[in-house]
Scaffold this motif. Structure first.
Motif, mmCIF file in Angstrom:
data_model
loop_
_atom_site.group_PDB
_atom_site.id
_atom_site.type_symbol
_atom_site.label_atom_id
_atom_site.label_comp_id
_atom_site.label_asym_id
_atom_site.label_seq_id
_atom_site.Cartn_x
_atom_site.Cartn_y
_atom_site.Cartn_z
ATOM 1 N N ASN A 64 89.012 111.567 34.644
ATOM 2 C CA ASN A 64 88.250 112.201 35.713
ATOM 3 C C ASN A 64 89.210 113.050 36.536
ATOM 4 O O ASN A 64 90.094 112.530 37.213
ATOM 5 C CB ASN A 64 87.587 111.133 36.581
ATOM 6 N N ASP A 82 88.498 115.007 39.070
ATOM 7 C CA ASP A 82 88.079 115.255 40.446
ATOM 8 C C ASP A 82 89.181 114.775 41.394
ATOM 9 O O ASP A 82 89.537 113.593 41.388
ATOM 10 C CB ASP A 82 86.776 114.503 40.727
ATOM 11 N N PRO A 83 89.753 115.664 42.216
ATOM 12 C CA PRO A 83 90.844 115.248 43.113
ATOM 13 C C PRO A 83 90.426 114.184 44.117
ATOM 14 O O PRO A 83 91.277 113.503 44.689
ATOM 15 C CB PRO A 83 91.241 116.552 43.814
ATOM 16 N N LYS A 84 89.120 114.017 44.324
ATOM 17 C CA LYS A 84 88.642 112.993 45.248
ATOM 18 C C LYS A 84 88.666 111.599 44.625
ATOM 19 O O LYS A 84 88.549 110.602 45.338
ATOM 20 C CB LYS A 84 87.217 113.325 45.702
ATOM 21 N N GLU A 85 88.783 111.535 43.290
ATOM 22 C CA GLU A 85 88.781 110.248 42.600
ATOM 23 C C GLU A 85 90.187 109.647 42.626
ATOM 24 O O GLU A 85 90.939 109.718 41.653
ATOM 25 C CB GLU A 85 88.274 110.417 41.164
ATOM 26 N N ILE A 86 90.526 109.061 43.748
ATOM 27 C CA ILE A 86 91.872 108.523 43.947
ATOM 28 C C ILE A 86 92.162 107.379 42.984
ATOM 29 O O ILE A 86 93.271 107.249 42.450
ATOM 30 C CB ILE A 86 92.048 108.047 45.405
ATOM 31 N N ARG A 108 93.210 108.593 39.615
ATOM 32 C CA ARG A 108 94.579 109.117 39.676
ATOM 33 C C ARG A 108 95.596 107.980 39.698
ATOM 34 O O ARG A 108 96.659 108.060 39.071
ATOM 35 C CB ARG A 108 94.742 110.000 40.916
ATOM 36 N N GLN A 129 85.432 118.627 35.152
ATOM 37 C CA GLN A 129 85.789 117.349 35.763
ATOM 38 C C GLN A 129 86.273 116.324 34.743
ATOM 39 O O GLN A 129 87.152 115.516 35.038
ATOM 40 C CB GLN A 129 84.589 116.779 36.520
ATOM 41 N N GLU A 157 97.064 116.721 35.578
ATOM 42 C CA GLU A 157 95.909 117.214 36.316
ATOM 43 C C GLU A 157 95.403 118.475 35.628
ATOM 44 O O GLU A 157 95.851 119.579 35.899
ATOM 45 C CB GLU A 157 96.284 117.520 37.774
ATOM 46 N N SER A 203 92.504 119.759 35.797
ATOM 47 C CA SER A 203 91.460 120.476 36.522
ATOM 48 C C SER A 203 91.969 121.772 37.129
ATOM 49 O O SER A 203 91.185 122.616 37.557
ATOM 50 C CB SER A 203 90.892 119.587 37.630
ATOM 51 N N ASP A 252 77.629 111.782 39.505
ATOM 52 C CA ASP A 252 78.299 111.230 40.671
ATOM 53 C C ASP A 252 78.215 109.717 40.628
ATOM 54 O O ASP A 252 77.180 109.131 40.931
ATOM 55 C CB ASP A 252 77.647 111.755 41.958
#
Length: 365
Positions: free
Chosen positions: A37, A39-43, A46, A99, A341, A343, A359
């Motif tokens: 995933n 998406d940079p919001k998916e901590i 990561r 994504q 990364e 993305s 989502d």
């Protein structure tokens, strides 16, 4: 093992739902689907990639193949999230393309011995009825049995601590106290939650643990049943000897080898509950383990909406383009020293690129 990647100019959603010229699906039952995933919001995703030095942060199992004649207009996966096990539509697994990066692996079954019954059950009219098909369908069944398994906070803490123990033992070998404390805490939460019994044979897993357990348990059951019949005994003993071929997670302590040896010597009954040491190993499987395992073969990668078919190549093979090199880089056993990364790269224009965003209301592993 070296690979080469060949670009397929098709939309990923349609390509894997449609059948090929033989009428066969391009996905197989019990294929392992890895996903990153971006998406940079998916901590959390990561963190998983960083902690495991891998490009991948989630994995699922192919459960049901598309078959328009039978009313299945999509393929479906089974996956374990932090709230429990659920089914997922293939479309929502790979869209939006920017994504999600997706990889597909398949178990090599050249070692697997079929019983006379399995051999007799093959149908020449079914293009998907390959060697070991009944075993793979049982893998699917074991995973499906876990769908009603819902997780509480104690279960999540136990599984997370098992992850920490594995990571600490591998990356902090000079500080054994970290792994020991994680193990101690995981045992505490397991015992505290023991009174919250689950129906039937339900276990509690996150992500890779569900898949790893399903492959192991399906083979254990088939071996156990094979030992009950004289005509199946040779196949069962052969598969017991090769039980490690369905173990994808690292096993530096030789837990599985010891289990197999104890069963062969008659010191452990295969019908007895699986020892906690074995279950803990299976539960802590990560997406990186499936990427690293030589027991699985790469078949496809979907990167920014482009399909790449993966085939074995000679050891001196060099990628023929920058794009192919980027795909092959994803297949490397580990990705130390950097957090991938993808993305940030330009997105391929596909027919499904900006629709059907998935989502999650849950955190994947």
């Amino acid at each position: 093992m070296a690979y080469r990647a060949t670009y397929i100019d098709r939309d990923p959603v349609d390509y894997f739902i449609e059948r090929d010229e033989r009428g066969a699906s391009r996905l197989d039952v019990a294929d392992v689907v890895l996903r990153a995933n971006q998406d940079p919001k998916e901590i959390f995703a990561r963190m998983i990639r960083f902690a495991t030095n891998s490009a991948w942060s989630h994995c699922a199992l192919v459960l049901l193949l598309s078959n328009i004649k039978r009313g299945y207009n999509s393929a479906f996966l089974i996956e374990s999230m932090t709230r429990g096990v659920r089914l997922a539509d293939w479309r929502k697994t790979i869209v939006p393309y920017k994504q999600y990066t997706v990889g597909i692996e398949r178990l090599s079954l050249d070692w697997y011995a079929e019983t006379p019954y399995e051999q007799a059950m093959h149908s020449p009219r079914d293009p998907e009825d390959a060697h070991g098909a009944l075993y793979l369908r049982q893998v699917r069944g074991i995973a499906l049995d876990q769908v009603n398994s819902l997780y509480d906070h104690d279960a999540i803490l136990e599984l997370t601590l098992l992850y920490i123990q594995r990571i600490a033992k591998r990356h902090l070998p000079m500080v054994p106290l970290v792994a020991w404390l994680a193990r101690l805490a995981a045992t505490y939460f397991r015992h505290r939650g023991a009174s919250k019994s689950l129906p039937g044979d339900l276990e509690q897993f996150i992500c890779g643990g569900l898949i790893q357990y399903s492959f192991f348990e399906a083979l254990r059951i088939r071996i156990l049943k094979g030992l009950e019949e004289d005509e199946d005994r040779d196949a069962a003993l052969h598969n017991l000897k090769h039980m490690d071929r369905v173990i994808f997670c690292g096993d530096p302590d030789g837990v599985i080898a010891n289990y197999i040896r104890q069963v062969q010597l008659g010191k452990i009954d295969l019908a007895d509950p699986v020892p906690e040491s074995v279950l803990d190993l299976l539960k802590a499987a990560t997406p990186a383990d499936f990427n690293n395992s030589s027991n699985l073969q790469w078949v496809y990668v979907i990167l920014r909406g482009k399909i790449w078919e993966i085939k074995e190549a000679s050891d001196d093979y060099e990628p023929q383009s920058t794009d192919e090199g980027e795909v092959l880089d994803l297949l490397k056993p580990e990705h130390r020293g950097r957090l991938i990364e993808l993305s940030t790269q330009p997105m391929n224009s596909g027919t499904h690129t900006n629709e059907g965003r998935y989502d999650d209301d849950q955190v994947s592993c």
